[in-house]
Design a protein around this motif. Structure first.
Motif, mmCIF file in Angstrom:
data_model
loop_
_atom_site.group_PDB
_atom_site.id
_atom_site.type_symbol
_atom_site.label_atom_id
_atom_site.label_comp_id
_atom_site.label_asym_id
_atom_site.label_seq_id
_atom_site.Cartn_x
_atom_site.Cartn_y
_atom_site.Cartn_z
ATOM 1 N N TYR A 1 -1.655 4.875 10.332
ATOM 2 C CA TYR A 1 -2.260 6.114 10.672
ATOM 3 C C TYR A 1 -3.092 5.945 11.733
ATOM 4 O O TYR A 1 -4.236 5.730 11.814
ATOM 5 N N TYR B 1 0.601 2.650 5.357
ATOM 6 C CA TYR B 1 0.872 3.151 3.943
ATOM 7 C C TYR B 1 1.055 2.065 2.957
ATOM 8 O O TYR B 1 0.472 2.366 2.163
ATOM 9 N N ASN C 1 -1.514 2.264 -0.136
ATOM 10 C CA ASN C 1 -0.694 2.569 -1.509
ATOM 11 C C ASN C 1 -1.502 2.041 -2.553
ATOM 12 O O ASN C 1 -2.220 0.935 -2.836
ATOM 13 N N VAL D 1 -1.929 12.461 -0.577
ATOM 14 C CA VAL D 1 -0.446 12.341 -0.942
ATOM 15 C C VAL D 1 0.053 13.657 -1.909
ATOM 16 O O VAL D 1 0.684 14.415 -1.639
#
Length: 215
Positions: A23, A99, A103, A112
């Motif tokens: 990101y 990610y 996670n 999310v």
């Protein structure tokens, strides 16, 4: 005064952060990676990017370096405008992370679960991001019509392009439907008469053909 304007919206070339699917927002000011530079040079050699009279770019280095490859002749004060509000979203605590790294992080899972519509922890609310980028585009459009510019180029970010297209493109498509890979984007045509009525693009074309983006 220009009656019709064509605008080439290009997402900057790849950075290392893009390669690892991070990101990469307005806090991480990365250079283009070698792969990203080579891809842009190939796309340019194939004639994928039309000539322009004026360039608008984000202040981030990756956008400047993209413009240096595609439109070096426009990087002069009289033909180039740096638009601060075209910078990428502030991803807050997620910025620079992939990610895989996020996670399992509760704040990321919460985001999310919001379908990507929630505010980034310590960062920007997506609604505010889309508002500032689309408002910046409206201001630029007025300048283009007033100055009689018929062909313009934008070296910006994926999120910036998605915001602009979601605001002024096909109303049947959502924000995430306008995602493009690095070096890709859209060529949009604006009729001044139509624009004044509804702030909608008259014509939308994808910059890169399928064979350029496969794989």
């Amino acid at each position: 005064m220009a009656e019709e304007i064509k605008i080439c919206l290009v997402r900057h070339g790849k950075t290392e952060g893009n390669v690892r699917r991070g990101y990469i927002g307005c806090r991480t000011d990365e250079d283009l990676c070698e792969e990203g530079r080579k891809e842009l040079e190939i796309y340019k050699s194939k004639g994928r990017y039309p000539a322009a009279e004026r360039l608008y770019r984000s202040p981030m280095k990756r956008c400047l370096q993209t413009a240096e490859i595609i439109w070096p002749e426009l990087l002069r004060p009289e033909t180039c405008r740096v638009v601060e509000d075209f910078r990428e979203c502030d991803f807050g605590a997620f910025d620079g992370k992939s990610y895989a790294e996020l996670n399992g992080v509760p704040d990321f899972q919460h985001w999310v679960d919001s379908d990507g519509m929630g505010a980034f922890p310590g960062g920007e609310d997506p609604k505010d991001f889309r508002r500032r980028t689309s408002d910046a585009f409206l201001a630029v459009a007025e300048e283009l019509f007033a100055d009689g510019i018929r062909n313009a180029a934008f070296a910006v970010h994926g999120g910036t392009i998605m915001s602009v297209m979601a605001a002024f493109g096909d109303t049947e498509r959502s924000y995430y439907d306008w995602h493009v890979w690095n070096g890709d984007g859209f060529l949009v045509t604006m009729s001044e008469q139509d624009w004044r009525k509804a702030h909608r693009f008259r014509k939308i074309e994808r910059l890169l053909p399928v064979e350029d983006t496969e794989g």
